[in-house]
Scaffold this active site. Sequence first.
Site, short mmCIF file in Angstrom:
data_model
loop_
_atom_site.label_atom_id
_atom_site.label_comp_id
_atom_site.label_asym_id
_atom_site.label_seq_id
_atom_site.Cartn_x
_atom_site.Cartn_y
_atom_site.Cartn_z
NE ARG A 50 -20.84 -3.62 2.10
CZ ARG A 50 -21.36 -4.83 2.37
NH1 ARG A 50 -22.63 -4.97 2.58
NH2 ARG A 50 -20.58 -5.88 2.43
CE LYS A 151 3.12 -1.25 -3.77
NZ LYS A 151 2.73 0.05 -3.19
CG HIS A 181 2.31 4.41 -9.23
ND1 HIS A 181 2.52 3.72 -8.07
CD2 HIS A 181 2.86 5.62 -9.05
CE1 HIS A 181 3.18 4.51 -7.23
NE2 HIS A 181 3.40 5.66 -7.80
CE LYS A 185 6.45 7.41 -10.07
NZ LYS A 185 5.75 8.54 -9.51
CD GLU A 219 7.24 7.81 -0.45
OE1 GLU A 219 6.23 8.25 -0.99
OE2 GLU A 219 7.26 6.76 0.22
CG ASP A 238 4.48 0.82 0.44
OD1 ASP A 238 3.45 0.56 -0.20
OD2 ASP A 238 4.83 1.99 0.69
CG HIS A 243 7.08 1.36 -6.61
ND1 HIS A 243 6.10 0.91 -7.46
CD2 HIS A 243 6.44 1.94 -5.57
CE1 HIS A 243 4.91 1.22 -6.95
NE2 HIS A 243 5.09 1.82 -5.81
CE LYS A 343 5.39 5.48 3.14
NZ LYS A 343 5.21 6.05 1.81
C1 BG6 Z 1 3.00 3.64 -3.46
C2 BG6 Z 1 3.32 3.33 -2.03
O1 BG6 Z 1 3.00 2.48 -4.24
O2 BG6 Z 1 3.96 4.55 -3.98
C3 BG6 Z 1 3.39 4.60 -1.20
O3 BG6 Z 1 2.32 2.47 -1.51
C4 BG6 Z 1 4.32 5.59 -1.82
O4 BG6 Z 1 3.79 4.30 0.13
C5 BG6 Z 1 4.00 5.80 -3.29
O5 BG6 Z 1 4.19 6.82 -1.12
C6 BG6 Z 1 5.05 6.65 -3.98
O6 BG6 Z 1 4.63 6.91 -5.27
P1 BG6 Z 1 4.94 8.30 -5.96
O7 BG6 Z 1 4.43 8.18 -7.35
O8 BG6 Z 1 4.25 9.34 -5.14
O9 BG6 Z 1 6.42 8.45 -5.88
#
Ligand code: BG6
Length: 506
Positions: A50, A151, A181, A185, A219, A238, A243, A343
Amino acid sequence: MENKPPSQTTQFILFGAMGDLAWRLVGPALFNLYLDGQLSPGFRVLGVDREVTVDALSARLRDGVRQFSRRGAPSAEQWDRFCTALDVLAMDLQDSASYTTLANRLGDGQSDAIRVFYLAIPPGLFDAVAGGLAAAGLNGNESRTRIVVEKPLGHDLASFRAIDRTLREHFAECQIYRMDHFLGKETVQNILALRFANPIFEPIWNRRYIDHVTITVAEKIGVGHRAGYYERAGALRDMVQNHLLQLMCLVAMEPPVAYDADDIRNKKLDVLRACRSIPVDQVSAFAVRGQYASGWIEGQQTAGYRDEPGIAPDSNVETYAAVKLLVDNWRWQDVPFYLRTGKCLADAVSEISIRFRDVPHNAFPAVSGVNSQPVRLVIQIQPQEGIILKFMAKEPGSPLRLRPVDMRFAYGEAFSRPSPAAYETLLHDLLLGDATLFMRSDQVQAAWQLLMPIIETWQANPAPDFPNYPAGSWGPEAAERLVARDGRAWLTPSQWHPRGAASDEH
Ligand code: BG6
């Protein structure tokens, strides 16, 4: 996969250029590809937002590179050279007329250019952008025009279908690149190499030899500054929906005929299609949720989820999810896959553990096996990157005693070349038009379908016991019961010692 930059000019149109995703992930990845000579000679980035100027965007992206790139801060000279490819367009994404301005800016003379429209923006704007691009005639040329989305792709099955309909109304499936993502990896990609580039694993990769599989993505961090997003998502949407299910698909899929986008994605889809549906009235036998209370992580007292900024004091959102899945096919019948993520857990570690069956008959004297452990293959995804085979060996001397030992492969020791970040791998593939590591629509849909009974049940029944695990622990007790009911236990990753010693089950 070719490791050469595409030869044509590439126009990389980054929507949401001043946003968080561009700052933390897309910018650093593009810059590293540039440093590695992986961008085509005529590569141009057009940052769309924007309000944006070249100076502001350059400063923002440079800050992102400094903070998040694996290489750290760029030199002034490197950065100035990279910025010669940078251009901006300030536009209101909801204003359909501005897409004509965009089209003019991209220019007609670039008919053989590769065009990537990268939507680093909230999904609520996908409709406006995809429609605007199509109305301005920017969606044509299936082989050279690509659109990228990240996502969260929906909130449930219905909202995913709505997003997908919008995208597919204006772009062909082969033009849509859906990012997960985790698939970028190195260690995740190596699952396929381990299974299908070696003849020794495949013959035992089945119900006859494997007792169960656990997939952990733990995490230490909490919700951080993402309260707004996380309050609508939670751990199941999430992490598990994308993943963890992607990891499971790679472990469980049948061998592909070729390393080719459609073949691999077909085989992964088959896994999701074979997953047994979870009966709505038995969700608690298959899924467990948790939410962190205050606790201690690395000697620091941390707040509980409900006390984090931006979180509702009575939030019912789960920060932990564990799911048991059964794959109804010849290979995996009755082999449970246990998936867990959370988490504020005790450690930051992602790994897959394949637990083999016990020997059919133990010929050793009882005393020799006091420390007996099942054979396991552990695929370490992060922060350790490698593979461990844990098996029984004889201790030196007498009396005869057996002890678990480890055979290890560590990425860092075996290869001197540093691993690219996941985003670098994915952007590189995207520029080459290789969709193997991107999610296909039917796969995302099948993943939502599988989890809908859990989502609906949890939504309709607020958790009476939240918060139910202290920050710094391994999650709620109910997750232990989920596997204990089957006579099994989670493997606590932090108990993996290089030389294997104490019991690794708890
Ligand atoms: C993301 C989630 O897709 O992946 C996050 O939205 C998460 O909540 C993250 O922390 C973890 O990815 P990585 O690569 O740090 O393990």
